[in-house]
Design a protein around this motif. Structure first.
Motif, PDB file in Angstrom:
ATOM      1  N   LYS A   1      -0.832  -9.995   0.984  1.00 44.20           N
ATOM      2  CA  LYS A   1      -2.240  -9.661   1.152  1.00 44.20           C
ATOM      3  C   LYS A   1      -2.998  -9.804  -0.163  1.00 44.20           C
ATOM      4  O   LYS A   1      -4.151 -10.200  -0.189  1.00 44.20           O
ATOM      5  CB  LYS A   1      -2.386  -8.242   1.700  1.00 44.20           C
TER       6      LYS A   1
ATOM      7  N   TYR B   1      -3.483  11.730   4.887  1.00 41.62           N
ATOM      8  CA  TYR B   1      -4.205  10.572   5.408  1.00 41.62           C
ATOM      9  C   TYR B   1      -5.400  10.296   4.510  1.00 41.62           C
ATOM     10  O   TYR B   1      -6.203  11.179   4.228  1.00 41.62           O
ATOM     11  CB  TYR B   1      -4.659  10.832   6.846  1.00 41.62           C
ATOM     12  N   SER B   2      -5.523   9.070   4.044  1.00 39.96           N
ATOM     13  CA  SER B   2      -6.604   8.744   3.113  1.00 39.96           C
ATOM     14  C   SER B   2      -7.806   8.097   3.795  1.00 39.96           C
ATOM     15  O   SER B   2      -8.882   8.041   3.217  1.00 39.96           O
ATOM     16  CB  SER B   2      -6.088   7.812   2.022  1.00 39.96           C
TER      17      SER B   2
ATOM     18  N   PRO C   1      -4.640  -5.069  -3.228  1.00 37.63           N
ATOM     19  CA  PRO C   1      -4.039  -3.829  -2.726  1.00 37.63           C
ATOM     20  C   PRO C   1      -3.506  -2.978  -3.878  1.00 37.63           C
ATOM     21  O   PRO C   1      -3.008  -3.505  -4.868  1.00 37.63           O
ATOM     22  CB  PRO C   1      -2.886  -4.314  -1.846  1.00 37.63           C
TER      23      PRO C   1
ATOM     24  N   ALA D   1      -1.434   0.884  -4.500  1.00 33.45           N
ATOM     25  CA  ALA D   1      -0.819   2.089  -3.933  1.00 33.45           C
ATOM     26  C   ALA D   1      -1.643   3.301  -4.327  1.00 33.45           C
ATOM     27  O   ALA D   1      -2.035   3.445  -5.478  1.00 33.45           O
ATOM     28  CB  ALA D   1       0.607   2.234  -4.446  1.00 33.45           C
ATOM     29  N   LYS D   2      -1.903   4.168  -3.356  1.00 30.55           N
ATOM     30  CA  LYS D   2      -2.640   5.395  -3.659  1.00 30.55           C
ATOM     31  C   LYS D   2      -1.710   6.478  -4.169  1.00 30.55           C
ATOM     32  O   LYS D   2      -2.110   7.325  -4.939  1.00 30.55           O
ATOM     33  CB  LYS D   2      -3.376   5.881  -2.418  1.00 30.55           C
TER      34      LYS D   2
ATOM     35  N   LYS E   1      -8.498   5.016   4.243  1.00 33.55           N
ATOM     36  CA  LYS E   1      -8.541   3.586   3.950  1.00 33.55           C
ATOM     37  C   LYS E   1      -7.515   3.275   2.873  1.00 33.55           C
ATOM     38  O   LYS E   1      -7.121   4.142   2.102  1.00 33.55           O
ATOM     39  CB  LYS E   1      -9.935   3.143   3.526  1.00 33.55           C
ATOM     40  N   GLU E   2      -7.109   2.013   2.825  1.00 33.78           N
ATOM     41  CA  GLU E   2      -6.094   1.637   1.843  1.00 33.78           C
ATOM     42  C   GLU E   2      -6.712   1.520   0.458  1.00 33.78           C
ATOM     43  O   GLU E   2      -7.907   1.256   0.306  1.00 33.78           O
ATOM     44  CB  GLU E   2      -5.407   0.332   2.245  1.00 33.78           C
ATOM     45  N   GLY E   3      -5.873   1.713  -0.537  1.00 34.52           N
ATOM     46  CA  GLY E   3      -6.344   1.600  -1.907  1.00 34.52           C
ATOM     47  C   GLY E   3      -6.498   0.148  -2.311  1.00 34.52           C
ATOM     48  O   GLY E   3      -5.773  -0.722  -1.842  1.00 34.52           O
ATOM     49  N   LYS E   4      -7.485  -0.127  -3.162  1.00 35.13           N
ATOM     50  CA  LYS E   4      -7.623  -1.476  -3.696  1.00 35.13           C
ATOM     51  C   LYS E   4      -8.331  -1.421  -5.040  1.00 35.13           C
ATOM     52  O   LYS E   4      -9.090  -0.497  -5.325  1.00 35.13           O
ATOM     53  CB  LYS E   4      -8.333  -2.406  -2.724  1.00 35.13           C
TER      54      LYS E   4
END
Length: 175
Positions: free
Chosen positions: A99, A19-20, A31, A33-34, A22-25
């Motif tokens: 997005k 679990y990170s 956006p 991908a992590k 927050k989303e990667g950006k």
């Protein structure tokens, strides 16, 4: 997995999801991908992605969230399906707003800036609506799984993907 699939040792890989928070950006707010999970090599046949359930220490503390059978579909079938989906979406698809196209500053160019040649996303099947708190199919008088600009083009796509689902069902049942 070894008992269910018949595969042994290095043919099965298990990846624990992290679990990170927050989303990667990117620095532009697009956006990103992590993590990207790739096949480790031709000897790997199955990938199992698991997640730990917070607060659990029991024997079911980990749950499987994804199973990938790297060779679940033969190469010729995969190629034919890919060509069909590409042809149908490019020529008859209705693009979905991504997005990355709506980042906060409206500066994202990761899909290209020319609307005629930029990348596009297409959504098929069930879609949840937060406005209706339910599936959009439930509100439709004539639900269409593959909403293309030409209705006649939907039938072939539906038949090929239904055949794929039927073929993969045997593998799904086994693993």
């Amino acid at each position: 997995m070894e008992c269910r699939s018949g595969e042994k040792g290095n043919a099965i890989r298990i990846e624990k999801l992290l679990y990170s928070g927050k989303e990667g950006k990117t620095s532009q707010g697009c956006p990103l991908a992590k993590w990207v999970i790739r096949r480790s090599g031709p000897e790997e046949k199955l990938l199992t992605v698991i997640r730990h359930r917070p607060g659990h220490t029991c024997t079911t503390a980990y749950i499987v969230i994804a199973l990938v059978a790297w060779e679940g579909v033969s190469q010729p079938v995969a190629d034919m399906l890919y060509q069909t989906v590409v042809y149908k979406t490019v020529n008859f698809g209705i693009p979905t707003q991504r997005k990355c196209g709506t980042n906060e500053m409206r500066t994202c160019a990761c899909q290209g800036l020319d609307s005629e040649t930029c990348g596009a996303s297409f959504s098929f099947g069930c879609s949840w609506s937060m406005y209706y708190n339910g599936c959009k199919f439930a509100r439709s008088k004539n639900a269409r799984k593959f909403k293309l600009t030409e209705r006649d083009e939907e039938k072939e796509l539906e038949e090929k993907l239904q055949t794929l689902a039927t073929d993969v069902a045997h593998l799904y049942k086994r693993i």
